[in-house]
Scaffold this motif. Structure first.
Motif, PDB file in Angstrom:
ATOM      1  N   MET A   1      -0.873  -9.360   4.253  1.00 24.37           N
ATOM      2  CA  MET A   1      -1.464  -8.105   4.720  1.00 24.37           C
ATOM      3  C   MET A   1      -0.636  -7.558   5.871  1.00 24.37           C
ATOM      4  O   MET A   1      -0.310  -8.284   6.798  1.00 24.37           O
ATOM      5  CB  MET A   1      -2.897  -8.366   5.204  1.00 24.37           C
ATOM      6  N   ASP A   2      -0.283  -6.274   5.796  1.00 23.80           N
ATOM      7  CA  ASP A   2       0.508  -5.671   6.858  1.00 23.80           C
ATOM      8  C   ASP A   2      -0.001  -4.268   7.137  1.00 23.80           C
ATOM      9  O   ASP A   2      -0.832  -3.713   6.405  1.00 23.80           O
ATOM     10  CB  ASP A   2       1.996  -5.661   6.506  1.00 23.80           C
ATOM     11  N   LEU A   3       0.506  -3.684   8.230  1.00 26.09           N
ATOM     12  CA  LEU A   3       0.044  -2.360   8.630  1.00 26.09           C
ATOM     13  C   LEU A   3       0.386  -1.304   7.578  1.00 26.09           C
ATOM     14  O   LEU A   3      -0.371  -0.342   7.384  1.00 26.09           O
ATOM     15  CB  LEU A   3       0.670  -1.974   9.968  1.00 26.09           C
ATOM     16  N   ARG A   4       1.514  -1.491   6.908  1.00 29.04           N
ATOM     17  CA  ARG A   4       1.906  -0.505   5.901  1.00 29.04           C
ATOM     18  C   ARG A   4       0.894  -0.481   4.759  1.00 29.04           C
ATOM     19  O   ARG A   4       0.464   0.599   4.310  1.00 29.04           O
ATOM     20  CB  ARG A   4       3.300  -0.818   5.364  1.00 29.04           C
ATOM     21  N   SER A   5       0.489  -1.659   4.281  1.00 25.23           N
ATOM     22  CA  SER A   5      -0.489  -1.719   3.194  1.00 25.23           C
ATOM     23  C   SER A   5      -1.825  -1.133   3.622  1.00 25.23           C
ATOM     24  O   SER A   5      -2.466  -0.391   2.867  1.00 25.23           O
ATOM     25  CB  SER A   5      -0.686  -3.182   2.756  1.00 25.23           C
ATOM     26  N   LEU A   6      -2.230  -1.463   4.833  1.00 28.59           N
ATOM     27  CA  LEU A   6      -3.484  -0.915   5.351  1.00 28.59           C
ATOM     28  C   LEU A   6      -3.394   0.595   5.505  1.00 28.59           C
ATOM     29  O   LEU A   6      -4.367   1.317   5.265  1.00 28.59           O
ATOM     30  CB  LEU A   6      -3.824  -1.562   6.690  1.00 28.59           C
ATOM     31  N   GLY A   7      -2.215   1.071   5.894  1.00 21.05           N
ATOM     32  CA  GLY A   7      -2.015   2.515   6.027  1.00 21.05           C
ATOM     33  C   GLY A   7      -2.142   3.217   4.693  1.00 21.05           C
ATOM     34  O   GLY A   7      -2.732   4.314   4.608  1.00 21.05           O
ATOM     35  N   VAL A   8      -1.587   2.636   3.636  1.00 22.55           N
ATOM     36  CA  VAL A   8      -1.705   3.212   2.294  1.00 22.55           C
ATOM     37  C   VAL A   8      -3.169   3.251   1.868  1.00 22.55           C
ATOM     38  O   VAL A   8      -3.659   4.245   1.310  1.00 22.55           O
ATOM     39  CB  VAL A   8      -0.866   2.401   1.290  1.00 22.55           C
TER      40      VAL A   8
ATOM     41  N   LYS B   1      -3.904  -3.330  -5.080  1.00 22.40           N
ATOM     42  CA  LYS B   1      -4.214  -4.578  -5.799  1.00 22.40           C
ATOM     43  C   LYS B   1      -3.796  -5.791  -4.977  1.00 22.40           C
ATOM     44  O   LYS B   1      -4.541  -6.794  -4.875  1.00 22.40           O
ATOM     45  CB  LYS B   1      -3.491  -4.590  -7.141  1.00 22.40           C
ATOM     46  N   GLN B   2      -2.606  -5.742  -4.362  1.00 19.31           N
ATOM     47  CA  GLN B   2      -2.156  -6.850  -3.517  1.00 19.31           C
ATOM     48  C   GLN B   2      -3.085  -7.034  -2.316  1.00 19.31           C
ATOM     49  O   GLN B   2      -3.391  -8.169  -1.919  1.00 19.31           O
ATOM     50  CB  GLN B   2      -0.728  -6.603  -3.046  1.00 19.31           C
ATOM     51  N   LEU B   3      -3.540  -5.918  -1.758  1.00 20.23           N
ATOM     52  CA  LEU B   3      -4.446  -5.979  -0.615  1.00 20.23           C
ATOM     53  C   LEU B   3      -5.771  -6.616  -1.023  1.00 20.23           C
ATOM     54  O   LEU B   3      -6.321  -7.469  -0.305  1.00 20.23           O
ATOM     55  CB  LEU B   3      -4.662  -4.570  -0.064  1.00 20.23           C
ATOM     56  N   GLU B   4      -6.274  -6.233  -2.184  1.00 21.39           N
ATOM     57  CA  GLU B   4      -7.531  -6.813  -2.675  1.00 21.39           C
ATOM     58  C   GLU B   4      -7.360  -8.299  -2.961  1.00 21.39           C
ATOM     59  O   GLU B   4      -8.270  -9.108  -2.703  1.00 21.39           O
ATOM     60  CB  GLU B   4      -7.987  -6.074  -3.923  1.00 21.39           C
ATOM     61  N   ASP B   5      -6.205  -8.694  -3.488  1.00 24.03           N
ATOM     62  CA  ASP B   5      -5.953 -10.114  -3.743  1.00 24.03           C
ATOM     63  C   ASP B   5      -5.942 -10.907  -2.448  1.00 24.03           C
ATOM     64  O   ASP B   5      -6.458 -12.043  -2.384  1.00 24.03           O
ATOM     65  CB  ASP B   5      -4.620 -10.290  -4.468  1.00 24.03           C
ATOM     66  N   GLU B   6      -5.348 -10.335  -1.406  1.00 30.40           N
ATOM     67  CA  GLU B   6      -5.307 -11.021  -0.109  1.00 30.40           C
ATOM     68  C   GLU B   6      -6.699 -11.114   0.507  1.00 30.40           C
ATOM     69  O   GLU B   6      -7.053 -12.138   1.089  1.00 30.40           O
ATOM     70  CB  GLU B   6      -4.365 -10.297   0.844  1.00 30.40           C
ATOM     71  N   ILE B   7      -7.502 -10.035   0.366  1.00 29.97           N
ATOM     72  CA  ILE B   7      -8.855 -10.033   0.912  1.00 29.97           C
ATOM     73  C   ILE B   7      -9.754 -10.952   0.087  1.00 29.97           C
ATOM     74  O   ILE B   7     -10.668 -11.599   0.597  1.00 29.97           O
ATOM     75  CB  ILE B   7      -9.433  -8.598   0.935  1.00 29.97           C
TER      76      ILE B   7
END
Length: 293
Positions: A1-8, A37-43
């Motif tokens: 998880m990174d700020l860029r993904s959260l920003g998107v 999808k990557q963000l949801e997988d990490e969460i």
């Protein structure tokens, strides 16, 4: 998880969909889909539910969205603070200065405060040896050292070049003299700086080179107190001419055979990082070297 993904993710929520968000973040819709999808997988939970052309947030999505807003705002504040440091609108500088000759720094401090009102200039009175140690451990940004300075450990800019004078009572026979040879002080009681001070060590070594050990009447790190002791007749003192110019209650007589230099520099550790604010102090000294006031 990174700020860029959260920003998107934030842009998708605020735009109301993947297609609209792609125009904001300059990514294709499939790329945005992969990021989410990557963000949801990490969460470990779904964040967005799609309903035709609309999206809704899951309970987890609502939590992530609020936290992502806070993190993005904090990142923006961080960028602003760093920019302020480089722009010299915020920050602080710690500077070690000698207890003797501290009045020389008054114009420098005044100029710095006028030019950089948002920078806190923290001043510490300390000996040259203590200053040197503090610079090497990064406990000080800048410090005053006696010349010569070790060029392998420190970078520096010259602060002031001066010579010692003999401080004597105004009503003494010494006060009528134009100059005094150091050897003439062999039997005089001297008020000196504390042992371990660079200038004190220099005076002691020079006296011994002239064939005598100084007779110590007292020691102090405070030039004003030393001048008071001289005025009261406790002893005579050796202090920089520029320092004695601030004490009209004593006479300052030229010291000769030999003259003793008091040359000082503003130094900083070569191994450390010099901040933008500290560099501003250095540039100010280059622009307006210290002079007696």
């Amino acid at each position: 998880m990174d700020l860029r993904s959260l920003g998107v993710f934030v842009e998708v929520v605020q735009a109301g969909g993947f297609t609209a968000a792609s125009k904001r973040v300059f990514l294709t819709q499939p790329s945005i889909t992969r990021v989410i999808k990557q963000l949801e997988d990490e969460i470990g939970q779904p964040l967005i539910m799609r309903h035709r052309r609309k999206i809704t947030l899951t309970d987890a999505g609502k939590v992530v969205y609020q936290r992502a807003l806070a993190l993005r705002a904090e990142a923006d504040r961080l960028k602003t603070e760093v920019s302020n440091l480089s722009g010299l609108t915020r920050g602080q500088v710690s500077l070690g200065m000698p207890s003797v000759g501290g009045t020389l720094f008054v114009p420098l401090v005044k100029m710095f405060r006028e030019r950089y009102p948002g920078i806190e200039l923290r001043l510490f009175e300390m000996s040259a040896k203590a200053t040197e140690a503090a610079l090497l451990t990064n406990d000080l940004d800048l410090g005053t050292l006696s010349l010569p300075v070790d060029p392998e450990r420190f970078d520096f800019v010259t602060l002031a070049r001066d010579f010692l004078a003999v401080a004597v009572p105004l009503d003494s026979s010494w006060a009528t003299r134009d100059s005094i040879a150091l050897s003439e002080l062999a039997k005089e009681h001297l008020v000196l700086l504390p042992e371990g001070f660079a200038l004190s060590d220099k005076i002691d070594a020079t006296c011994r080179a002239c064939g005598f050990a100084p007779i110590v009447a007292g020691r102090s790190a405070q030039s004003q107190f030393i001048a008071g002791l001289v005025e009261s007749g406790v002893g005579i003192a050796l202090l920089p001419r520029s320092v004695l110019s601030g004490f009209p209650s004593v006479a300052a007589i030229e010291l000769r055979e030999p003259a003793i230099e008091w040359h000082i520099a503003l130094a900083w550790s070569r191994a450390g990082h010099i901040s933008h604010a500290a560099r501003a102090v250095v540039e100010l000294v280059k622009e307006a070297p210290l002079k007696p006031i």
